[in-house]
Design a protein around this motif. Structure first.
Motif, PDB file in Angstrom:
ATOM      1  N   ASP A 133       1.860  11.979  -8.288  1.00 48.19           N
ATOM      2  CA  ASP A 133       0.664  12.279  -7.490  1.00 48.19           C
ATOM      3  C   ASP A 133       0.987  12.681  -6.060  1.00 48.19           C
ATOM      4  OD1 ASP A 133      -1.297  11.664  -9.496  1.00 48.19           O
ATOM      5  OD2 ASP A 133      -0.876   9.544  -9.166  1.00 48.19           O
ATOM      6  N   VAL A 134       2.188  12.291  -5.583  1.00 49.72           N
ATOM      7  CA  VAL A 134       2.588  12.507  -4.188  1.00 49.72           C
ATOM      8  C   VAL A 134       3.795  13.425  -4.140  1.00 49.72           C
ATOM      9  CG1 VAL A 134       3.513  11.406  -2.110  1.00 49.72           C
ATOM     10  CG2 VAL A 134       1.688  10.279  -3.414  1.00 49.72           C
TER      11      VAL A 134
ATOM     12  N   CYS B  29       2.462  14.425   1.453  1.00 56.05           N
ATOM     13  CA  CYS B  29       2.674  13.408   2.485  1.00 56.05           C
ATOM     14  C   CYS B  29       3.329  13.973   3.737  1.00 56.05           C
ATOM     15  CB  CYS B  29       3.482  12.244   1.933  1.00 56.05           C
ATOM     16  SG  CYS B  29       5.111  12.675   1.263  1.00 56.05           S
TER      17      CYS B  29
ATOM     18  N   GLU C   2       0.828  -1.210   0.000  1.00 53.28           N
ATOM     19  CA  GLU C   2       0.000   0.000   0.000  1.00 53.28           C
ATOM     20  C   GLU C   2       0.862   1.260   0.000  1.00 53.28           C
ATOM     21  OE1 GLU C   2      -2.702  -0.254   3.248  1.00 53.28           O
ATOM     22  OE2 GLU C   2      -3.738  -2.014   2.456  1.00 53.28           O
TER      23      GLU C   2
ATOM     24  N   LYS D 194       2.818   4.397  -1.277  1.00 53.28           N
ATOM     25  CA  LYS D 194       2.718   5.327  -2.399  1.00 53.28           C
ATOM     26  C   LYS D 194       4.083   5.982  -2.613  1.00 53.28           C
ATOM     27  CE  LYS D 194      -2.108   6.451  -1.354  1.00 53.28           C
ATOM     28  NZ  LYS D 194      -3.068   7.540  -1.006  1.00 53.28           N
TER      29      LYS D 194
ATOM     30  N   HIS E 268       8.982   0.335  -7.172  1.00 56.66           N
ATOM     31  CA  HIS E 268       7.656   0.125  -6.584  1.00 56.66           C
ATOM     32  C   HIS E 268       6.897  -0.997  -7.282  1.00 56.66           C
ATOM     33  CE1 HIS E 268       3.735   1.070  -4.914  1.00 56.66           C
ATOM     34  NE2 HIS E 268       3.256   1.418  -6.092  1.00 56.66           N
TER      35      HIS E 268
ATOM     36  N   TYR F  94       4.658   6.005   2.610  1.00 52.20           N
ATOM     37  CA  TYR F  94       5.153   6.734   1.444  1.00 52.20           C
ATOM     38  C   TYR F  94       6.668   6.574   1.311  1.00 52.20           C
ATOM     39  CZ  TYR F  94       0.730   9.383   1.687  1.00 52.20           C
ATOM     40  OH  TYR F  94      -0.591   9.766   1.730  1.00 52.20           O
TER      41      TYR F  94
END
Length: 262
Positions: A37-38, A64, A3, A5, A258, A230
């Motif tokens: 996106d982060v 984040c 999970e 990111k 990732h 993250y």
């Protein structure tokens, strides 16, 4: 399935986020060209905080964590918390403890006491305090422990979290993947920063992510094990043609790390 990111630490692009117009262009590049996106917001220019939030909303970024000055945490915490609520960011990070707290064990403990109290105030508003390490935290104190040991052992795990940096852990003399495991349950965001030794040189330096010698597959697995949410790429110096190119190379490699580990 993982999970975690992945994203970009904006300190890498600090020279391109010093005003509203440049930040808008940089955000557009990250979102539209690289698919980011982060982000972590650090070293952004001194234009109004509400405009930071406006741009974050415009591009739909998940912020984040940030890095903010110790002075603001001590003297302007309520406003700082409000700014983060507007950003939709629930962790305020400190990039490094001030020099005055690194002289001896008593000084480190003063920092611990103050940081714990700041962390409690943040927690009461739904936020957390995060501490980003460099190599200096691996210096030994008079009791034989490192500064990092004291931070791990004597801070309140309910209010004091870590933002570990793989490069600086390595430069501190530790195995980065194994050291991350010491921080289980206390990491929301991890910095992936690569290290290399160039031919003819004796001292390592920072390079683009995935282009150096650190084992990021092992680091990724460690991040999963400790419950990190993250991972963000960061590069302080030694860019290729420019920070944009280094970010493109590094973010592509981070996405590959990732994808093969999730």
């Amino acid at each position: 399935m993982s999970e975690i990111k992945v994203g970009v630490q904006l300190y890498t692009l600090r020279d391109h986020i010093q005003n509203y117009e440049d930040t808008d262009k940089t955000f557009a590049y990250l979102k539209n060209e690289l698919g980011v996106d982060v982000v972590q917001i650090s070293a952004i220019g001194n234009f109004p905080a509400e405009q930071h939030a406006e741009l974050v909303k415009k591009y739909g970024f998940d912020v984040c964590v940030t890095h903010k000055p110790w002075d603001r945490m001590v003297n302007d915490l309520d406003a700082l918390i409000d700014e983060h609520i507007a950003l939709g960011c629930d962790q305020i990070g400190l990039g490094c403890m001030p020099d005055e707290f690194r002289t001896d064990l008593a000084a480190v403990r003063r920092f611990v006491s103050m940081a714990n109290e700041i962390g409690r105030k943040m927690k009461a508003k739904g936020l957390t305090f995060g501490y980003h390490n460099h190599a200096l935290e691996f210096a030994r104190l008079e009791d034989g422990r490192t500064i990092m040991d004291v931070l791990i052992e004597e801070t309140d795990p309910e209010v004091f979290f870590f933002i570990p940096d793989t490069y600086w852990i390595h430069m501190g003399g530790e195995n980065e993947a194994e050291y991350l495991k010491k921080l289980k349950g206390r990491v929301k965001v991890c910095h992936f920063k690569d290290w290399q030794v160039k031919l003819g040189e004796n001292v390592g330096s920072i390079t683009e992510l995935g282009c150096g010698m650190l084992d990021f597959d092992a680091c990724y697995k460690a991040c999963e094990e400790i419950g990190a949410s993250y991972i963000v790429y960061e590069q302080d110096i030694n860019f290729r043609e420019c920070p944009y190119e280094s970010t493109a190379v590094s973010y592509k490699n981070l996405v590959s790390i990732h994808e093969r580990n999730k």
